[in-house]
Design an enzyme around this catalytic site. Structure first.
Site, mmCIF file in Angstrom:
data_model
loop_
_atom_site.group_PDB
_atom_site.id
_atom_site.type_symbol
_atom_site.label_atom_id
_atom_site.label_comp_id
_atom_site.label_asym_id
_atom_site.label_seq_id
_atom_site.Cartn_x
_atom_site.Cartn_y
_atom_site.Cartn_z
ATOM 1 N N HIS A 2 -5.618 -8.401 6.967
ATOM 2 C CA HIS A 2 -4.935 -7.071 7.917
ATOM 3 C C HIS A 2 -4.890 -6.321 6.645
ATOM 4 O O HIS A 2 -5.639 -5.841 5.383
ATOM 5 C CB HIS A 2 -3.210 -8.134 7.080
ATOM 6 N N HIS A 4 -1.665 -2.919 5.074
ATOM 7 C CA HIS A 4 -0.627 -2.163 5.071
ATOM 8 C C HIS A 4 -0.469 -0.557 5.725
ATOM 9 O O HIS A 4 -0.529 0.265 4.212
ATOM 10 C CB HIS A 4 0.204 -2.601 3.942
ATOM 11 N N GLU A 9 0.482 -2.951 -1.815
ATOM 12 C CA GLU A 9 1.206 -4.232 -2.286
ATOM 13 C C GLU A 9 1.114 -4.310 -3.188
ATOM 14 O O GLU A 9 -0.035 -4.342 -4.271
ATOM 15 C CB GLU A 9 0.511 -5.059 -1.575
ATOM 16 N N HIS A 48 -7.281 -6.686 3.440
ATOM 17 C CA HIS A 48 -7.662 -7.626 2.243
ATOM 18 C C HIS A 48 -7.276 -8.945 3.105
ATOM 19 O O HIS A 48 -7.006 -9.044 3.832
ATOM 20 C CB HIS A 48 -6.805 -7.130 1.262
ATOM 21 N N GLU A 62 4.957 -11.512 -2.580
ATOM 22 C CA GLU A 62 4.258 -9.452 -2.104
ATOM 23 C C GLU A 62 5.242 -9.013 -2.130
ATOM 24 O O GLU A 62 6.779 -9.048 -2.040
ATOM 25 C CB GLU A 62 4.451 -9.832 -0.597
#
Length: 109
Positions: A2, A4, A9, A48, A62
């Protein structure tokens, strides 16, 4: 796998032994091993994924500098793309493409 689309992150690893691979443009990737007490970082929009490579559970925190969480799942993205396009582009058989999820299940509710 996935990524972001709206933020970097940051991670703080609490327990276990994990491996994370981060994909950049131009076919570049790096793999990192993490243990309790380590800090990880993934720049915005870099794909990642994580693997538990230890003997017990992995736990990490996270952190995102944003007012909302956003991520894109590669499996869901391909599952929502017309099957004939995915099959032809990735040279996959229809059964493999049909098995791709259209939803994004949560690991923890």
């Amino acid at each position: 796998m996935h990524w972001h689309p709206n933020n970097d992150e940051w991670q703080y690893w609490l327990k276990g032994h994990a491996r994370m691979t981060v994909f950049a443009s131009g076919g570049r990737a790096r793999t990192f091993d993490y243990f309790a007490g380590d800090v990880g970082y993934v720049p915005c929009n870099m794909g990642h994924f994580f693997e538990n490579v230890g003997d017990g559970p992995v736990q990490m925190l996270e952190v995102f500098r944003s007012d909302h969480f956003a991520d894109v799942s590669a499996n869901q993205w391909l599952g929502l793309t017309p099957q004939q396009v995915v099959a032809a582009t990735l040279n996959l058989d229809r059964a493999t493409v049909a098995a791709m999820r259209r939803d994004k299940p949560l690991i923890m509710p």
